[in-house]
Scaffold this active site. Structure first.
Site, short mmCIF file in Angstrom:
data_model
loop_
_atom_site.label_atom_id
_atom_site.label_comp_id
_atom_site.label_asym_id
_atom_site.label_seq_id
_atom_site.Cartn_x
_atom_site.Cartn_y
_atom_site.Cartn_z
N GLY A 274 42.00 10.73 51.22
CA GLY A 274 41.91 12.02 50.57
C GLY A 274 41.71 11.83 49.09
O GLY A 274 41.68 10.70 48.60
N GLY A 275 41.60 12.93 48.41
CA GLY A 275 41.41 12.87 46.98
C GLY A 275 42.60 12.24 46.27
O GLY A 275 42.45 11.65 45.19
N ASP B 250 40.90 27.04 52.06
CA ASP B 250 40.02 26.00 52.58
C ASP B 250 40.20 25.82 54.09
O ASP B 250 40.30 24.71 54.59
CB ASP B 250 40.26 24.67 51.85
CG ASP B 250 39.10 23.70 52.09
OD1 ASP B 250 38.00 24.16 52.50
OD2 ASP B 250 39.30 22.49 51.90
#
Ligand SMILES: *[C@@H]1O[C@H](CO)[C@@H](O)[C@H](O)[C@H]1NC(C)=O
Ligand SMILES: *[C@@H]1O[C@H](CO)[C@@H](O)[C@H](O)[C@H]1NC(C)=O
Ligand SMILES: *[C@@H]1O[C@H](CO)[C@@H](O)[C@H](O)[C@H]1NC(C)=O
Ligand SMILES: *[C@@H]1O[C@H](CO)[C@@H](O)[C@H](O)[C@H]1NC(C)=O
Ligand SMILES: *[C@@H]1O[C@H](CO)[C@@H](O)[C@H](O)[C@H]1NC(C)=O
Ligand SMILES: *[C@@H]1O[C@H](CO)[C@@H](O)[C@H](O)[C@H]1NC(C)=O
Ligand SMILES: *[C@@H]1O[C@H](CO)[C@@H](O)[C@H](O)[C@H]1NC(C)=O
Ligand SMILES: *[C@@H]1O[C@H](CO)[C@@H](O)[C@H](O)[C@H]1NC(C)=O
Length: 904
Positions: free
Chosen positions: A604-605, A719
């Site tokens: 992930g980020g 999201d």
């Protein structure tokens, strides 16, 4: 002459012996209005109490004097496919019985048409009744204290029965490897008299027969009687025999043919020497079946009964038994019984389950004529409202007694249904308290007690189970007198203190934020108001997410204080869960859990997500913030904050965290079945069924509805997409990565802080114009997810003509009313068209371009539940209908010798 003899004999008996109840006998005169006495001195009961269905009938007057009184009335079964008598013999001495069912049509219905129907013994097929004047008899061994005799419609005529008799046998007799033996013949050789009770203490019917041979007899009946063996063949039967007329011939043979060569046969032959032979001499006999299979070689003694039986079955098309002489005297035989073994492939429902169901039926006084015979077996007669496991001894896995007019308390018998997974007692008038045992039923995962009149506190154990067992669904709606217990759950202040105690152990800046987060929950960030409580709450349609609060103030007050109120008691599930579940971990522990960060689940980020295993064996997903990522720190912290506030079974939950200065991580429950997109992907082989898709959609809607309506202010996910809907080992759907996008970009986009939240294909079109994101933006994304669920296609469909948004792809088919083209071909044939259409309609409302025209999540949720209910009913109906075919598959044995009906 002989007829006269019989007649006189019977009359004498009727006069001499008053009719009586014989121990070990059950004699039923079916359809009789009153008990009757038979001409053989037995009294017959009415069938009251043995059966709860059917109609009484009476033979046409012209048949009235043809037969015994017991055959003049009958019971017929125009309704239901299977109707069963329940016999409960005394078990003290034996568990082997002779059971005889008699059928005398006598044009009782005026149709002059002999009905044909099936007969079952307990859960297994016994025979087909085809004659209008006959009886069927079986020697049956049971391990239960009851026997069901069931009449089953096979399509040609209404089943009926005239008399039913059970006689307890000595269980050392008729021993074979089979539990059921159908009697084909029982011959009294060399006689012209038919005997049964009272000569035969077991009331077997001995049919007189004279073969081509010589008849011989003795007059010394009393000696025969005194020397009897356990078979207790009447001395009157044994006193006559037949022998070969010409002693130079070797033997005598009786043969017959069977059209079912696979049938297994047994012969029981009874001998007693009745001829006085020269001193010191005896006849030696050899017994064979099928010509050359030796059964015995023996010498019968004078007036000494002997029973010879085949120890193993014989079979074939041409069958025979023969008696050969191995001495200078001719062969002979006194009596013979031939049986055909009945296969009993189906097993009965587990006895505890049967007893519990009988109790339940008795307690509530319902379904008496409907729930008949064995609950689960055979599978095509499974009781209405039940599903059962398919194992060796079937057990009930779901029980639906919804809308059945039940009154009174919830009886403890339910607790003996230990394999029960689903219990639906909704829409009855059950009253009294909720029993505690409901929480400890090992397999129960859906408990619906909605819309009854239950009262009192909900047991703490049940609430706890509802909270901690993600697979458990509890519905108690519509019980106005039921209140949520104020259990000794940690009160907000207790919980707070516990956390504070651990503060000194936490080093670093971040820790303060975490504590703060916990406190902010207690003050009531995510609040769910009970519907229509106090009249001041608006749009909420229902599914109470977790935590019922009368108001914000109530949340702050201690549970003690509020417990005195009745239905408006505050119970902060959210707080309880946070206190119990979140744990802090040190970086050393995290290394241990992840086995030194060995398995990467994803990226992930923030950094990587690793697979971990807690000490107790629970698998977890560990999201680690890479130290280099300063950008992510704020977002990471915020996600943690949010995760602590929101707790719902359809939101991925936080198990713990580590918050040392250089080591930040979040530990989530592990979702072993990956994300929804994977399951919808074109190449996915185990495509989800339609009902599963509806369940997943409903799960996700529950989670989202909670974010929107259960939290103040509402949380906008921003999201939502199929890759953010994860599935656990029970295929329960949970929303993940939520809340992140409220303050920041998504995981993937977190480096570019200027980019708007969301993912192409899911983003609210109105956002482009107004830049405003709200709960209705989530509704739009949810609509796209619904379209993906039903079509199996991605949000943006790419093909040779370029890419098309799923909404534009679906629209032309809608215009043509062409649902087939919309549906994922992998779910064809499994869906109810109404549920599919309704689903598409909701999805299209969600993806309307104007936010205000979109429904809110609570109405989406309730519509989805309706879809699921429609489909569930459809699926159940299908299952029931497919189980309704009973005709045509019955095995029939036709014996040449049996082409004439037997009669009494
Ligand atoms: C069972 O036993 C009891 C007591 O011995 C007796 O009264 C009853 O008639 C018996 N029932 C049957 C069916 O044998
Ligand atoms: C005979 O029946 C009794 C009583 O049910 C049982 O205890 C016993 O085991 C049976 N014996 C045989 C040989 O089946
Ligand atoms: C059985 O059927 C035959 C032929 O239809 C008829 O003559 C006879 O009376 C019937 N017997 C009974 C008991 O119904
Ligand atoms: C027994 O046999 C004798 C002679 O063989 C015959 O007279 C008598 O009728 C027989 N009795 C019976 C009951 O068959
Ligand atoms: C007995 O059988 C033998 C052999 O078949 C035959 O020769 C004899 O004539 C028979 N006797 C009588 C009395 O039928
Ligand atoms: C059975 O017996 C019949 C004549 O009685 C014969 O035609 C047939 O072949 C036999 N079948 C077998 C399998 O032996
Ligand atoms: C449940 O089953 C047990 C064991 O068979 C039995 O002792 C008990 O009486 C049953 N309880 C109920 C409520 O039926
Ligand atoms: C059971 O728990 C769910 C959430 O886990 C909640 O929505 C529901 O209201 C609870 N039911 C009861 C009766 O407490």
């Amino acid at each position: 002459m002989e007829m006269l003899f019989v007649l006189l004999f019977c009359i004498c008996f009727a006069n001499l012996i008053p009719a009586q109840d014989v121990p070990g006998f059950i004699s039923i005169d079916c359809g009789a209005a009153e008990p009757t006495d038979s001409d053989i001195g037995l009294s017959y009961k009415t069938d009251e109490g043995f059966i709860h269905s059917g109609q009484k009938g009476q033979v046409a007057p012209e048949y009235n004097n043809q037969k015994s009184l017991q055959l003049r009335t009958l019971r017929s079964f125009p309704d239901g496919v299977r109707n069963c008598y329940t016999l409960r013999p005394n078990q003290s001495s034996s568990n082997r019985y002779l059971i005889r069912a008699s059928f005398f049509y006598g044009n009782y219905d005026g149709l002059s048409q002999t009905p044909v129907f099936g007969l079952y013994i307990d859960v297994n097929y016994w025979t087909t009744v085809t004659w209008n004047d006959t009886f069927e008899e079986v020697v049956y061994t049971t391990s239960r204290d009851y026997v069901h005799v069931c009449l089953v419609k096979t399509g040609s005529g209404i089943p009926y029965i005239s008399a039913l008799e059970l006689r307890t046998l000595d269980n050392s007799t008729y021993n074979t490897m089979f539990r059921a033996l159908e009697n084909i013949w029982r011959f009294n050789v060399g006689s012209s008299i038919r005997y049964r009770y009272p000569e035969d203490v077991y009331d077997r019917i001995w049919v007189p027969i004279e073969f081509v041979w010589n008849t011989i007899n003795t007059t010394d009946v009393s000696t025969l009687r005194n020397r009897n063996n356990p078979y207790k063949v009447p001395a009157e039967v044994l006193m006559t025999a037949q022998e070969q007329s010409n002693s130079s011939l070797q033997g005598m043979e009786v043969s017959w043919t069977s059209r079912t060569p696979s049938s297994k046969w047994y012969a029981f032959m009874h001998f007693a020497e009745v001829r006085v032979l020269p001193e010191g001499q005896a006849r030696q006999l050899q017994v064979y079946v099928n010509g050359d299979i030796s059964v015995a070689n023996f010498t019968p003694q004078y007036l000494e009964p002997v029973t010879i039986s085949t120890s193993s079955p014989f079979d074939g098309t041409n069958l025979s038994f023969s008696i050969l002489s191995a001495s200078n005297f001719s062969a002979f035989i006194n009596a013979v019984e031939i049986f055909r073994a009945i296969d009993l492939p189906t097993s009965q429902t587990d006895l505890n389950n049967v007893n519990a169901m009988n109790d339940i039926m008795k307690e509530y006084g319902v379904f008496r004529g409907i729930w008949q015979g064995d609950p689960c077996a055979p599978w095509n007669f499974i009781w209405r409202g039940l599903t059962c496991s398919q194992d060796n001894s079937p057990k009930i896995t779901s029980l639906n007694m919804s809308s059945s007019g039940l009154t009174g308390a919830i009886v403890t018998s339910f607790s003996n249904l230990t394999s029960l997974e689903i219990l639906d007692l909704s829409f009855n008038e059950l009253s009294g308290p909720l029993p505690e045992f409901l929480a400890s039923m090992p397999k129960l995962r859906i408990l619906n007690l909605g819309h009854n009149n239950l009262s009192g506190l909900i047991p703490e154990a049940l609430i706890r189970k509802n909270l901690t067992d993600n697979a458990f669904r509890l519905s108690l709606d519509g019980n106005p007198n039921l209140c949520v217990a104020c259990t000794p759950a940690p009160s907000p202040s207790d919980g707070g203190n516990k956390k504070k105690n651990s503060v000194p152990a936490i080093v670093g800046v971040a820790s303060a934020i975490f504590v703060l987060a916990v406190i902010s929950v207690i003050v009531g960030f995510c609040i769910k108001r009970k519907r229509r409580q106090g009249g001041n709450v608006s749009s909420n349609t229902g599914e109470v997410a977790f935590g019922k609060h009368e108001s914000k103030e109530a949340t702050k007050s201690s549970s003690q204080e509020t417990s005195s109120k009745d239905s408006s008691i505050v119970y902060d599930y959210g707080t309880l869960k946070i206190m119990n579940k979140n744990r802090t971990f040190t970086s050393v522990e995290v290394s241990a859990i992840t086995n030194n960060f060995k398995v990467i689940l994803g990226e992930g980020g923030f950094g990587n997500v690793y697979l971990g295993t807690l000490k107790e064996g629970t698998r977890v997903a560990v999201k680690v913030l890479s130290p280099s990522s300063r950008q992510g720190y704020k977002e990471f912290r915020a996600e943690a904050q949010l995760l602590m506030m929101v707790h719902h079974k359809n939101l991925v939950s936080l198990v713990g965290y580590c918050d040392e200065v250089e080591n930040l991580c979040l530990i989530y429950e592990f979702m072993s079945n990956g994300d929804l997109r994977q399951h919808l992907a074109e190449h996915s082989t185990d495509a989800l069924s339609w009902i599963m898709r509806l369940q997943v959609g409903t799960d996700a809607a529950l989670g989202l509805e909670y974010l929107h309506n259960g939290c103040t202010p509402p949380i906008v996910h921003r999201d939502l997409k199929t890759t953010n809907i994860l599935l656990n080992d029970k295929m329960q759907a949970k929303i993940s990565d939520f809340g992140l996008s409220r303050a920041f970009a998504t995981d993937m986009d977190s480096h570019i802080s200027t980019r708007p939240a969301g993912t192409p294909g899911y983003l609210d079109p109105e956002f482009h114009m107004t830049g405003n994101l709200n709960t209705k933006s989530d509704v739009y994304s949810f609509g796209v997810i619904m379209l993906e669920l039903i079509t199996g296609r991605p949000a943006i469909i790419r093909d040779t003509r370029g890419s098309t948004h799923i909404v534009h792809w679906v629209n032309p088919f809608i215009g043509r009313g062409d649902i087939q083209s919309i549906l994922d071909p992998r779910i064809w044939g499994q869906f109810d068209i109404n549920s599919a259409w309704k689903f598409v309609e909701i999805a299209l409302q969600c993806v309307r371009s104007t936010a205000t025209q979109r429904p809110d999540m609570s109405s989406v949720l309730s519509e989805l539940k309706e879809c699921l209910a429609i489909q569930t009913r459809y699926t159940m109906r299908q299952a029931m209908e497919s189980g309704d075919t009973t005709s045509g598959s019955f095995e029939m044995t036709s014996l040449e010798i049996n082409v004439a009906p037997r009669s009494r």
